[in-house]
Write an enzyme that holds these catalytic residues in place. Structure first.
Site, PDB file in Angstrom:
ATOM      1  N   ASP A  31     -35.787 120.740-121.279  1.00  0.00           N
ATOM      2  CA  ASP A  31     -34.462 120.325-121.746  1.00  0.00           C
ATOM      3  C   ASP A  31     -33.608 121.581-121.877  1.00  0.00           C
ATOM      4  OD1 ASP A  31     -32.266 119.181-123.429  1.00  0.00           O
ATOM      5  OD2 ASP A  31     -33.619 117.465-123.527  1.00  0.00           O
ATOM      6  N   PHE A  80     -35.212 111.794-117.645  1.00  0.00           N
ATOM      7  CA  PHE A  80     -34.124 111.341-118.519  1.00  0.00           C
ATOM      8  C   PHE A  80     -32.893 112.239-118.424  1.00  0.00           C
ATOM      9  CE2 PHE A  80     -37.962 110.021-120.905  1.00  0.00           C
ATOM     10  CZ  PHE A  80     -37.678 108.691-121.128  1.00  0.00           C
ATOM     11  N   SER A 124     -29.279 102.495-115.501  1.00  0.00           N
ATOM     12  CA  SER A 124     -28.508 101.831-116.555  1.00  0.00           C
ATOM     13  C   SER A 124     -27.991 100.482-116.068  1.00  0.00           C
ATOM     14  CB  SER A 124     -27.317 102.732-116.905  1.00  0.00           C
ATOM     15  OG  SER A 124     -26.369 102.027-117.665  1.00  0.00           O
ATOM     16  N   TYR A 148     -19.723 108.364-114.402  1.00  0.00           N
ATOM     17  CA  TYR A 148     -21.083 108.289-114.951  1.00  0.00           C
ATOM     18  C   TYR A 148     -21.876 107.180-114.253  1.00  0.00           C
ATOM     19  CZ  TYR A 148     -24.918 106.764-117.883  1.00  0.00           C
ATOM     20  OH  TYR A 148     -26.158 106.361-118.305  1.00  0.00           O
ATOM     21  N   LYS A 152     -25.406 107.003-111.444  1.00  0.00           N
ATOM     22  CA  LYS A 152     -26.615 106.169-111.496  1.00  0.00           C
ATOM     23  C   LYS A 152     -26.779 105.380-110.182  1.00  0.00           C
ATOM     24  CE  LYS A 152     -27.860 107.396-115.643  1.00  0.00           C
ATOM     25  NZ  LYS A 152     -28.923 108.376-115.792  1.00  0.00           N
ATOM     26  N   ASN A 178     -28.629  98.106-123.789  1.00  0.00           N
ATOM     27  CA  ASN A 178     -28.002  98.953-124.830  1.00  0.00           C
ATOM     28  C   ASN A 178     -29.046  99.435-125.833  1.00  0.00           C
ATOM     29  OD1 ASN A 178     -25.765  97.437-123.569  1.00  0.00           O
ATOM     30  ND2 ASN A 178     -24.523  98.416-125.138  1.00  0.00           N
TER      31      ASN A 178
END
Ligand code: NAD
Ligand code: WQD
Length: 331
Positions: A31, A80, A124, A148, A152, A178
């Site tokens: 990260d 992620f 997503s 964004y 994806k 969500n």
């Protein structure tokens, strides 16, 4: 052999790392802390009583990523790492495309170079765009309404093309609905900087008294009470979905897409009520205009994940609000 988790210090990544460690997996987290804090790593150790390797590195830094693969026996990757703020992506599109897409390309190239062929990718429900009827099924056409979302859509295509070119890959694309809530310990959860954009982090701050009231974005939608309906999923349920996807990846090659949602939609006012009950605090609200880009209803058809991953959401809306509140109170 270890699982490499990119973005493992973030909200969903940290919860998934807890579940992976509890299952006895060896972990390596990478990260750059662009949207998370180093303390989260200690919290993961505290919750699980287990340790893991950590690299502070940016996916855009090819040499750093190559070094991680060179120094470790990586068996699969859960990816992620990415930027996720819809509004920010509209004002800074190049940054979003660069970070999310170039970061993924570098990761895939270095995986291929190291002979690592298994990946779980965080997609997503935003890829269902504005025009599909609910409930959303994995075979519906994809599109996006902001940069964004396009990252994806594009990364999903890149991963499909990668598999076509190299069928020894095994890729699981998970479309989250969500995600809300927090780990039951209250030690990790969602902690956005500044004023939150998303519903439950905003409500949490109102319940705590840090913000005076919630603005409900529209009460004239074609839904039961007129407010927007979404498929909220507890982040621990979501994390467990990754374990199921990983297990399946280990038995086959291919590209599979799964909705990770509960299949049930709740309105904004239902979430407000559940949060008030779970926290014992009032959540004052006013009705405001609709937010640009919002749709009336968004919820999953969760059957494919149930059938093929043997996974389904277990926790209720009350559980999500209770765990979010526990985390909020502790902060
Ligand atoms: P998050 O911001 O909490 O976590 C993402 C992590 O990735 C952060 O720790 C950040 O520091 C790290 N990161 C970002 N760019 C990086 C880079 N170039 N190199 C290394 N690290 C980098 O977000 P989250 O909510 O945990 O989301 C995780 C993934 O799930 C994201 O890809 C997001 O788009 C996707 N997703 C999230 C939601 C949601 O509502 N939270 C919904 C659907 C999909
Ligand atoms: C939920 C509902 C709002 C805030 C976003 C991204 C999506 C995905 C998940 C990453 C809606 C209403 C909200 C507020 C409100 N992320 N609302 N007042 O928009 O469904 O999805 O997060 O992939 O891409 O777009 O989530 O939490 O912002 O909104 O009334 O202050 O709450 O209108 O109906 P959304 P959200």
């Amino acid at each position: 052999m270890a699982v490499l988790v990119t973005g493992g210090a973030g909200y969903i990544g940290s919860h998934t790392c807890v579940e992976l460690l509890n299952e006895g997996e060896q972990l390596i987290i990478v990260d750059n802390f662009s949207n998370s804090k180093p303390e989260v790593l200690d919290q993961i150790r505290t919750i699980t009583g287990k340790d893991f390797l950590f690299y502070k590195a940016d996916l855009l830094d090819r040499e750093a990523i190559r070094k991680i693969f060179a120094e470790n026996a990586v068996e699969s990757v859960i990816h992620f790492a990415g930027l996720k703020a819809v509004g920010e992506s509209v004002s800074l599109p190049l940054w979003y495309y660069h970070n999310n897409i170039t970061g993924t390309l570098i990761l895939c190239e270095e995986m291929q170079r190291a002979g690592v062929k298994r990946m779980v990718f965080s997609s997503s429900a935003t890829v269902y765009g504005m025009n599909n009827p609910v409930p959303y099924r994995e075979d519906m056409p994809t599109s996006a309404t902001n940069p964004y979302g396009w990252t994806k859509v594009m990364i999903e295509q890149i991963l499909k093309d990668l598999y076509t070119a190299d069928p020894s890959f095994s890729i699981s694309i998970l479309r989250y609905f969500n995600p809300v809530g927090a780990h039951e310990s209250g030690l990790i959860g969602e902690d956005p900087n500044g004023i939150p954009n998303n519903l439950t982090p905003y409500i949490a701050k109102v319940a705590k008294g840090e913000l005076s009231k919630l603005t409900v974005y529209g009460d004239d939608y074609d839904t039961e009470d007129g407010t927007g309906v979404r498929d909220y999923i507890h982040v621990v349920d979501l994390a467990q979905g990754h374990l199921s996807a990983l297990k399946k990846l280990r038995t086959e090659t291919g590209v599979s897409i799964y909705n990770l949602g509960s299949g049930k939609g709740y309105s904004v006012l239902e979430v407000v009520k559940a949060y008030e009950e779970a926290s014992g605090r009032p959540v004052p609200y006013v009705i405001g205009p609709r937010r640009a880009g919002d749709i009336a209803s968004c919820y999953a058809d969760p059957e494919k994940a149930k059938r093929e991953l043997h996974w389904q959401a277990q926790k209720s809306l009350y559980d999500m609000c209770r765990d979010s509140w526990r985390f909020t109170e502790k902060k």
